[in-house]
Design a protein around this motif. Structure first.
Motif, PDB file in Angstrom:
ATOM      1  N   ALA A 124       0.827  -1.204   0.000  1.00  8.11           N
ATOM      2  CA  ALA A 124       0.000   0.000   0.000  1.00  8.11           C
ATOM      3  C   ALA A 124       0.861   1.253   0.000  1.00  8.11           C
ATOM      4  O   ALA A 124       0.577   2.229  -0.715  1.00  8.11           O
ATOM      5  N   ASP A 125       1.940   1.260   0.789  1.00  8.56           N
ATOM      6  CA  ASP A 125       2.832   2.418   0.827  1.00  8.56           C
ATOM      7  C   ASP A 125       3.502   2.643  -0.528  1.00  8.56           C
ATOM      8  O   ASP A 125       3.628   3.785  -0.989  1.00  8.56           O
ATOM      9  N   PHE A 126       3.931   1.554  -1.159  1.00  8.95           N
ATOM     10  CA  PHE A 126       4.595   1.667  -2.461  1.00  8.95           C
ATOM     11  C   PHE A 126       3.611   2.149  -3.531  1.00  8.95           C
ATOM     12  O   PHE A 126       3.937   3.004  -4.356  1.00  8.95           O
ATOM     13  N   GLN A 127       2.397   1.613  -3.509  1.00 13.79           N
ATOM     14  CA  GLN A 127       1.382   2.042  -4.470  1.00 13.79           C
ATOM     15  C   GLN A 127       0.976   3.485  -4.231  1.00 13.79           C
ATOM     16  O   GLN A 127       0.787   4.264  -5.175  1.00 13.79           O
ATOM     17  N   ARG A 128       0.861   3.855  -2.959  1.00 15.56           N
ATOM     18  CA  ARG A 128       0.470   5.228  -2.623  1.00 15.56           C
ATOM     19  C   ARG A 128       1.508   6.234  -3.102  1.00 15.56           C
ATOM     20  O   ARG A 128       1.169   7.377  -3.447  1.00 15.56           O
ATOM     21  N   ALA A 129       2.763   5.819  -3.159  1.00 17.44           N
ATOM     22  CA  ALA A 129       3.829   6.695  -3.648  1.00 17.44           C
ATOM     23  C   ALA A 129       3.773   6.888  -5.159  1.00 17.44           C
ATOM     24  O   ALA A 129       4.490   7.726  -5.700  1.00 17.44           O
ATOM     25  N   GLY A 130       2.942   6.109  -5.845  1.00 12.99           N
ATOM     26  CA  GLY A 130       2.712   6.296  -7.276  1.00 12.99           C
ATOM     27  C   GLY A 130       3.655   5.570  -8.204  1.00 12.99           C
ATOM     28  O   GLY A 130       3.601   5.768  -9.427  1.00 12.99           O
TER      29      GLY A 130
ATOM     30  N   TYR B 253      -5.958  -1.977  -5.238  1.00 17.33           N
ATOM     31  CA  TYR B 253      -5.439  -0.805  -5.955  1.00 17.33           C
ATOM     32  C   TYR B 253      -5.778  -0.840  -7.445  1.00 17.33           C
ATOM     33  O   TYR B 253      -6.266   0.157  -8.003  1.00 17.33           O
ATOM     34  N   TYR B 254      -5.543  -1.959  -8.096  1.00 13.49           N
ATOM     35  CA  TYR B 254      -5.762  -2.042  -9.548  1.00 13.49           C
ATOM     36  C   TYR B 254      -7.249  -2.075  -9.883  1.00 13.49           C
ATOM     37  O   TYR B 254      -7.688  -1.477 -10.871  1.00 13.49           O
ATOM     38  N   LEU B 255      -8.038  -2.735  -9.066  1.00 15.56           N
ATOM     39  CA  LEU B 255      -9.478  -2.749  -9.271  1.00 15.56           C
ATOM     40  C   LEU B 255     -10.046  -1.343  -9.137  1.00 15.56           C
ATOM     41  O   LEU B 255     -10.896  -0.923  -9.941  1.00 15.56           O
ATOM     42  N   ALA B 256      -9.595  -0.604  -8.139  1.00 17.58           N
ATOM     43  CA  ALA B 256     -10.084   0.760  -7.937  1.00 17.58           C
ATOM     44  C   ALA B 256      -9.767   1.648  -9.140  1.00 17.58           C
ATOM     45  O   ALA B 256     -10.608   2.445  -9.576  1.00 17.58           O
ATOM     46  N   MET B 257      -8.566   1.511  -9.696  1.00 20.26           N
ATOM     47  CA  MET B 257      -8.200   2.296 -10.880  1.00 20.26           C
ATOM     48  C   MET B 257      -9.077   1.931 -12.070  1.00 20.26           C
ATOM     49  O   MET B 257      -9.497   2.799 -12.843  1.00 20.26           O
ATOM     50  N   ALA B 258      -9.366   0.641 -12.226  1.00 19.90           N
ATOM     51  CA  ALA B 258     -10.217   0.208 -13.332  1.00 19.90           C
ATOM     52  C   ALA B 258     -11.627   0.765 -13.167  1.00 19.90           C
ATOM     53  O   ALA B 258     -12.251   1.216 -14.147  1.00 19.90           O
TER      54      ALA B 258
ATOM     55  N   ASP C 247      11.330   3.235  -0.286  1.00 20.77           N
ATOM     56  CA  ASP C 247      10.626   2.608  -1.415  1.00 20.77           C
ATOM     57  C   ASP C 247      11.189   1.220  -1.701  1.00 20.77           C
ATOM     58  O   ASP C 247      10.429   0.266  -1.960  1.00 20.77           O
ATOM     59  N   ILE C 248      12.497   1.107  -1.686  1.00 18.51           N
ATOM     60  CA  ILE C 248      13.139  -0.183  -1.978  1.00 18.51           C
ATOM     61  C   ILE C 248      12.780  -1.210  -0.906  1.00 18.51           C
ATOM     62  O   ILE C 248      12.504  -2.381  -1.210  1.00 18.51           O
ATOM     63  N   ALA C 249      12.759  -0.786   0.347  1.00 18.55           N
ATOM     64  CA  ALA C 249      12.355  -1.695   1.422  1.00 18.55           C
ATOM     65  C   ALA C 249      10.927  -2.164   1.214  1.00 18.55           C
ATOM     66  O   ALA C 249      10.606  -3.348   1.413  1.00 18.55           O
ATOM     67  N   ASN C 250      10.045  -1.271   0.770  1.00 17.91           N
ATOM     68  CA  ASN C 250       8.647  -1.648   0.536  1.00 17.91           C
ATOM     69  C   ASN C 250       8.496  -2.606  -0.641  1.00 17.91           C
ATOM     70  O   ASN C 250       7.799  -3.620  -0.546  1.00 17.91           O
ATOM     71  N   VAL C 251       9.151  -2.306  -1.760  1.00 17.22           N
ATOM     72  CA  VAL C 251       8.973  -3.146  -2.944  1.00 17.22           C
ATOM     73  C   VAL C 251       9.572  -4.531  -2.744  1.00 17.22           C
ATOM     74  O   VAL C 251       9.101  -5.521  -3.309  1.00 17.22           O
TER      75      VAL C 251
END
Length: 324
Positions: free
Chosen positions: A62-68, A147-152, A280-284
């Motif tokens: 969620a943190d990584f996705q939120r960062a865009g 995340y991907y469902l919400a974008m769709a 970011d790297i720690a999250n991914v």
């Protein structure tokens, strides 16, 4: 949030589920409670062998996705979904009054099916004669955070969504992903608790696939959207962090595994550079298959990298339609 109950089928007998107070119930009396967190568990039978995402993995994702950082991937998928032809406006397919998901359904995750899913004053379950809602529906298998469902759904005004995952923490999180989505806890490998022909699109993003069940739940003209990483995805991090490597033939094996039931319509590469901080790297590295791989040395290895660090994102968005 709009009702999603008309999309679901009983994991015990395959008959339609309908709302009754704070539960969903089929005509044979099988009943499933809606959790206070807004998702419904359609997990039955013995414990699943599938292991879903942990809360820590979901927090990192969620943190990584939120960062865009994965926004271009989500946007490409959403554009592909929005561009598909409108399906015919027909009732869901029936087979002697019941759909036929797999033998039993277990743990998973989705989007949200909260108490507002249940009409106030509902007197009992719906039956197979009930008319389904006309809004198009999108199902994401292995939805994680949603995340991907919400974008769709943002790209498809009026469409509804179902987020399905084998992880209870994921179901809780995806229940809040979008106001037009419902969350379901189920094991896709035991069968999708979704009515035959009920959805216009199925999404699978970095997730396992049950091709037979996907083909069953798609309506005429429906599409299956699959996002897979290429060998270049996060390649700069693989050796320094000892992460799991993507097989070179992954995309081709995907096509081969779906060939009997699906026809490939389009394959779009999405590749770009990301500037990632150490956080970011720690999250991914903690949000996917490498979460438990060489985890003890990860912090030290990340500290040895430049901050920020240029990393490649590289995936393929494939679009399929069912054969015949």
């Amino acid at each position: 949030m709009i009702a999603c109950a008309d999309l679901l089928s009983c994991p015990e007998c395959g008959r339609d589920l309908g709302p009754r107070e704070h539960t969903l119930r089929c005509p044979r009396g099988h009943s499933f409670d809606i959790a206070k967190q807004g998702y419904i568990s359609l997990l039955t039978g013995a414990s699943t062998k599938m292991t879903g995402d942990t809360p820590a993995m979901l927090d990192a994702r969620a943190d990584f996705q939120r960062a865009g950082h994965f926004t271009p991937i989500a946007a490409a998928l959403a554009a592909a979904v929005a561009a598909m032809p409108a399906p015919p406006r027909t009732a869901h397919a029936r087979d002697s009054g019941m759909t036929r998901p797999g033998a039993a359904v277990t743990a998973a995750s989705a989007a949200r099916l909260a108490a507002t899913l249940l009409p106030i004053g509902s007197s009992g379950p719906t039956t197979t004669a009930a008319t389904p809602a006309t809004a198009e529906a999108v199902l994401e298998i292995g939805a994680g955070t949603g995340y991907y469902l919400a974008m769709a759904l943002d790209a498809m005004p009026g469409a509804r969504g179902l987020a399905l995952d084998v992880s209870k923490p994921a179901a809780r999180r995806s229940a809040r992903a979008h106001e037009r989505a419902g969350a379901v806890l189920a094991d896709a490998w035991r069968g999708l608790p979704v009515r035959t022909g009920a959805v216009a699109a199925v999404l699978s993003v970095f997730a396992p696939r049950n091709a037979e069940e996907v083909a069953r739940v798609l309506n005429p003209g429906g599409r299956f959207f699959v996002v897979t990483p290429t060998p270049r995805h996060l390649t700069e991090l693989i050796e320094p962090l000892d992460m799991v490597r993507v097989d070179a033939g992954k995309t081709e094996r995907l096509a081969d595994s779906l060939e009997d039931r699906f026809e490939l319509l389009d394959r779009t590469p999405v590749e770009y550079r990301m500037s990632l901080t150490h956080t970011d790297i720690a999250n991914v590295s903690a949000m996917g298959p490498s979460a438990f791989h060489a985890a003890e040395q990860r912090a030290e290895r990340i500290a040895a990298l430049p901050d920020p660090f240029e990393v490649t994102a590289s995936v393929t968005v494939s679009v399929y339609r069912p054969r015949g």
